[in-house]
Design a protein around this motif. Structure first.
Motif, PDB file in Angstrom:
ATOM      1  N   UNK A  39      60.909  -1.748  -2.131  1.00 55.50           N
ATOM      2  CA  UNK A  39      62.144  -1.052  -2.482  1.00 55.50           C
ATOM      3  C   UNK A  39      62.592   0.049  -1.481  1.00 55.50           C
ATOM      4  N   UNK A  40      62.320  -0.047  -0.223  1.00 54.13           N
ATOM      5  CA  UNK A  40      62.328   1.165   0.674  1.00 54.13           C
ATOM      6  C   UNK A  40      63.734   1.154   1.242  1.00 54.13           C
ATOM      7  N   UNK A  41      64.306  -0.138   1.517  1.00 60.91           N
ATOM      8  CA  UNK A  41      65.453  -0.294   1.883  1.00 60.91           C
ATOM      9  C   UNK A  41      65.412   0.061   3.418  1.00 60.91           C
ATOM     10  N   UNK A  42      64.451  -0.441   4.096  1.00 56.18           N
ATOM     11  CA  UNK A  42      64.244  -0.402   5.619  1.00 56.18           C
ATOM     12  C   UNK A  42      63.990  -1.778   6.201  1.00 56.18           C
ATOM     13  N   UNK A  43      64.390  -1.879   7.348  1.00 60.17           N
ATOM     14  CA  UNK A  43      64.092  -3.304   7.709  1.00 60.17           C
ATOM     15  C   UNK A  43      62.794  -3.540   8.133  1.00 60.17           C
ATOM     16  N   UNK A  44      62.647  -4.711   8.538  1.00 58.53           N
ATOM     17  CA  UNK A  44      61.209  -5.426   8.733  1.00 58.53           C
ATOM     18  C   UNK A  44      60.619  -4.603  10.084  1.00 58.53           C
ATOM     19  N   UNK A  45      61.348  -4.210  10.922  1.00 61.72           N
ATOM     20  CA  UNK A  45      60.781  -3.736  12.194  1.00 61.72           C
ATOM     21  C   UNK A  45      60.372  -2.178  11.970  1.00 61.72           C
ATOM     22  N   UNK A  46      61.214  -1.629  10.957  1.00 59.62           N
ATOM     23  CA  UNK A  46      60.542  -0.293  10.565  1.00 59.62           C
ATOM     24  C   UNK A  46      59.260  -0.402   9.776  1.00 59.62           C
ATOM     25  N   UNK A  47      59.178  -1.417   9.096  1.00 59.85           N
ATOM     26  CA  UNK A  47      57.878  -1.573   8.343  1.00 59.85           C
ATOM     27  C   UNK A  47      56.753  -1.910   9.088  1.00 59.85           C
ATOM     28  N   UNK A  48      57.048  -3.122  10.081  1.00 59.30           N
ATOM     29  CA  UNK A  48      56.157  -3.423  11.237  1.00 59.30           C
ATOM     30  C   UNK A  48      55.443  -1.800  11.895  1.00 59.30           C
ATOM     31  N   UNK A  49      56.446  -1.002  12.074  1.00 57.45           N
ATOM     32  CA  UNK A  49      56.098   0.111  13.053  1.00 57.45           C
ATOM     33  C   UNK A  49      55.028   1.204  12.108  1.00 57.45           C
ATOM     34  N   UNK A  50      55.731   1.274  10.820  1.00 51.94           N
ATOM     35  CA  UNK A  50      54.784   1.730   9.811  1.00 51.94           C
ATOM     36  C   UNK A  50      53.409   1.205   9.592  1.00 51.94           C
ATOM     37  N   UNK A  51      53.282  -0.047   9.619  1.00 54.69           N
ATOM     38  CA  UNK A  51      52.199  -0.838   9.296  1.00 54.69           C
ATOM     39  C   UNK A  51      51.258  -0.565  10.744  1.00 54.69           C
ATOM     40  N   UNK A  52      51.647  -0.619  11.882  1.00 53.08           N
ATOM     41  CA  UNK A  52      50.933  -0.501  13.094  1.00 53.08           C
ATOM     42  C   UNK A  52      50.400   1.215  12.987  1.00 53.08           C
ATOM     43  N   UNK A  53      50.998   2.033  12.433  1.00 54.69           N
ATOM     44  CA  UNK A  53      50.722   3.378  12.158  1.00 54.69           C
ATOM     45  C   UNK A  53      49.579   3.383  11.256  1.00 54.69           C
ATOM     46  N   UNK A  54      49.587   2.687  10.248  1.00 57.53           N
ATOM     47  CA  UNK A  54      48.525   2.576   9.202  1.00 57.53           C
ATOM     48  C   UNK A  54      47.275   2.204   9.988  1.00 57.53           C
ATOM     49  N   UNK A  55      47.542   0.868  10.541  1.00 57.21           N
ATOM     50  CA  UNK A  55      46.458   0.565  11.219  1.00 57.21           C
ATOM     51  C   UNK A  55      45.714   1.059  12.137  1.00 57.21           C
ATOM     52  N   UNK A  56      46.405   2.263  12.878  1.00 54.64           N
ATOM     53  CA  UNK A  56      45.775   3.136  13.883  1.00 54.64           C
ATOM     54  C   UNK A  56      45.302   4.208  12.986  1.00 54.64           C
ATOM     55  N   UNK A  57      45.614   4.457  11.882  1.00 53.43           N
ATOM     56  CA  UNK A  57      44.719   5.621  11.174  1.00 53.43           C
ATOM     57  C   UNK A  57      43.687   4.994  10.355  1.00 53.43           C
ATOM     58  N   UNK A  58      43.481   3.610  10.454  1.00 51.16           N
ATOM     59  CA  UNK A  58      42.425   3.055   9.859  1.00 51.16           C
ATOM     60  C   UNK A  58      42.280   2.698   8.487  1.00 51.16           C
ATOM     61  N   UNK A  59      43.198   2.631   7.782  1.00 48.02           N
ATOM     62  CA  UNK A  59      43.498   2.294   6.291  1.00 48.02           C
ATOM     63  C   UNK A  59      43.925   1.064   6.022  1.00 48.02           C
ATOM     64  N   UNK A  60      44.267   0.003   7.188  1.00 43.22           N
ATOM     65  CA  UNK A  60      44.744  -1.171   7.090  1.00 43.22           C
ATOM     66  C   UNK A  60      43.976  -1.943   8.126  1.00 43.22           C
ATOM     67  N   UNK A  61      43.810  -3.160   8.150  1.00 41.44           N
ATOM     68  CA  UNK A  61      43.305  -4.025   9.285  1.00 41.44           C
ATOM     69  C   UNK A  61      44.032  -5.363   9.450  1.00 41.44           C
ATOM     70  N   UNK A  62      43.991  -6.019  10.486  1.00 47.09           N
ATOM     71  CA  UNK A  62      44.540  -7.178  10.503  1.00 47.09           C
ATOM     72  C   UNK A  62      43.653  -8.212  10.762  1.00 47.09           C
ATOM     73  N   UNK A  63      43.521  -9.391   9.851  1.00 45.13           N
ATOM     74  CA  UNK A  63      42.370 -10.375   9.944  1.00 45.13           C
ATOM     75  C   UNK A  63      42.812 -11.046  11.321  1.00 45.13           C
ATOM     76  N   UNK A  64      42.002 -11.665  12.048  1.00 47.22           N
ATOM     77  CA  UNK A  64      42.250 -12.654  13.034  1.00 47.22           C
ATOM     78  C   UNK A  64      43.103 -13.879  12.578  1.00 47.22           C
ATOM     79  N   UNK A  65      42.948 -14.401  11.500  1.00 45.19           N
ATOM     80  CA  UNK A  65      43.625 -15.520  10.818  1.00 45.19           C
ATOM     81  C   UNK A  65      45.082 -15.487  10.299  1.00 45.19           C
ATOM     82  N   UNK A  66      45.586 -14.075  10.427  1.00 43.93           N
ATOM     83  CA  UNK A  66      46.554 -14.023  10.020  1.00 43.93           C
ATOM     84  C   UNK A  66      47.500 -12.623  10.552  1.00 43.93           C
TER      85      UNK A  66
END
Length: 349
Positions: A39-66
């Protein structure tokens, strides 16, 4: 190296949503699902950017299969410490838990009930340490001569347990002397904790032996040997190990076997539980925080329990890092308080 700078407001909202969704279904969470649920009301592109930042900070990761992401142990830790709101159990849940503990049970049965109940309601492995023996009180003792050098000490404890100990005596005592010693000790020590009895015995042994009569000397020798024998070593009861087969899809069967072996050998897990007891409060270890490699894929939630305001043991659950912390934490806390109350009510008044 993780970026340790603070998470943005959007980052915190998205991390909370991602962890909650991943806990529910165990599937990597993509940007589209986050956009729909946050319910943030932001675009998927914005969410992808935020998620990339979260991954850089080490709080999320991307499994190779997904293309989706999953929380890391650091992400779970931030979620629990900063984003999770834990509510105490409601009265209905508390009454349900209390109904599982019959005050007529022995201490061992109450501990077994607590372990099984924790496993049943959390679908994780429930662990409960057996109450420290020092806090058990003496109801009655009996001394029976076996031969010139050995006496059988029969100890009846407050949790309805009966212990038989063979002790070796330095002097030869008649049946009458042993009977007198039995009566003296029961009158002097009945209703006191074993640790208190040992302290009093040690104190008495330091007094002038020449001022003691024969009855006191006999009684002290028998009591010293009966109550200072090696107590049962700290141990714990575990229930629901089979729930750990659901640790994660990537968890190898060999790792599961090793974890079951750890439960069997008990050493590392018991050391961890002892550490939790020393902390005198609720403890949560996520992944490698426990310091034991066998628990690197697990979370451990524990709480100490008390009898007469004395810390006597610790209980908790062991499960995957993907556990429902919001539900598990108050359950562990409430069970510790209820077990302590049940043990207290089972003691002789």
């Amino acid at each position: 190296m993780p970026d340790l700078s603070p998470l943005s407001a959007k980052g915190q909202i998205l991390l909370k949503s991602l962890v909650e969704q991943y806990i529910v279904d165990g599937q990597p969470v993509g940007s589209k699902r986050l956009s729909e649920s946050s319910d943030l009301g932001v675009s998927s592109a914005t969410i992808r950017n935020v998620m990339a930042d979260l991954e850089e900070k080490g709080v999320v990761s991307s499994p190779h299969t997904s293309a989706g992401r999953i929380p890391t142990p650091m992400g779970y830790r931030f979620f629990v410490d900063s984003l999770l709101k834990v509510e105490p159990l409601g009265q209905i849940d508390l009454k349900h838990l209390q109904a599982q503990f019959d005050p007529d049970m022995t201490a061992q049965e109450l501990v077994q009930s607590a372990s099984g109940m924790l496993s049943e309601v959390t679908h994780l492995a429930g662990v409960v340490t057996i109450p420290r023996r020092d806090q058990v009180t003496l109801r009655h003792v009996e001394f029976l001569s076996l031969n010139d050098s050995r006496v059988l000490a029969i100890l009846v404890l407050d949790d309805h347990e009966v212990q038989n100990r063979v002790i070796y005596k330095e002097n030869v005592y008649t049946e009458i002397q042993l009977k007198e010693a039995t009566n003296f000790i029961n009158q002097s020590f009945s209703g006191q904790s074993l640790s208190r009895i040992r302290d009093r015995i040690i104190g008495s042994m330091k007094t002038d032996r020449e001022s003691m009569n024969g009855l006191m000397l006999t009684s002290l020798e028998m009591a010293e040997k009966a109550f200072t024998e090696d107590e049962a070593k700290n141990d714990y009861i575990v229930a629901g190990q089979e729930n750990l087969f659901d640790l994660s899809q990537s968890k190898a069967l060999e790792d599961i076997r090793e974890l079951f072996k750890a439960f069997s050998l008990k050493g590392d897990i018991l050391h961890l539980l002892d550490r939790c007891m020393e902390s005198n409060g609720m403890q949560l270890f996520i992944g490698q925080e426990s310091g034991y490699e066998i628990l690197d894929e697990c979370s451990v939630v524990t709480s100490p329990y008390r009898v007469d305001d004395e810390l006597v043991g610790v209980l908790g659950v062991i499960g995957p890092t993907r556990m429902a912390y919001e539900r598990v934490i108050p359950l562990v806390d409430a069970t510790a308080r209820i077990l302590g109350a049940a043990l207290n009510n089972s003691r002789p008044k």
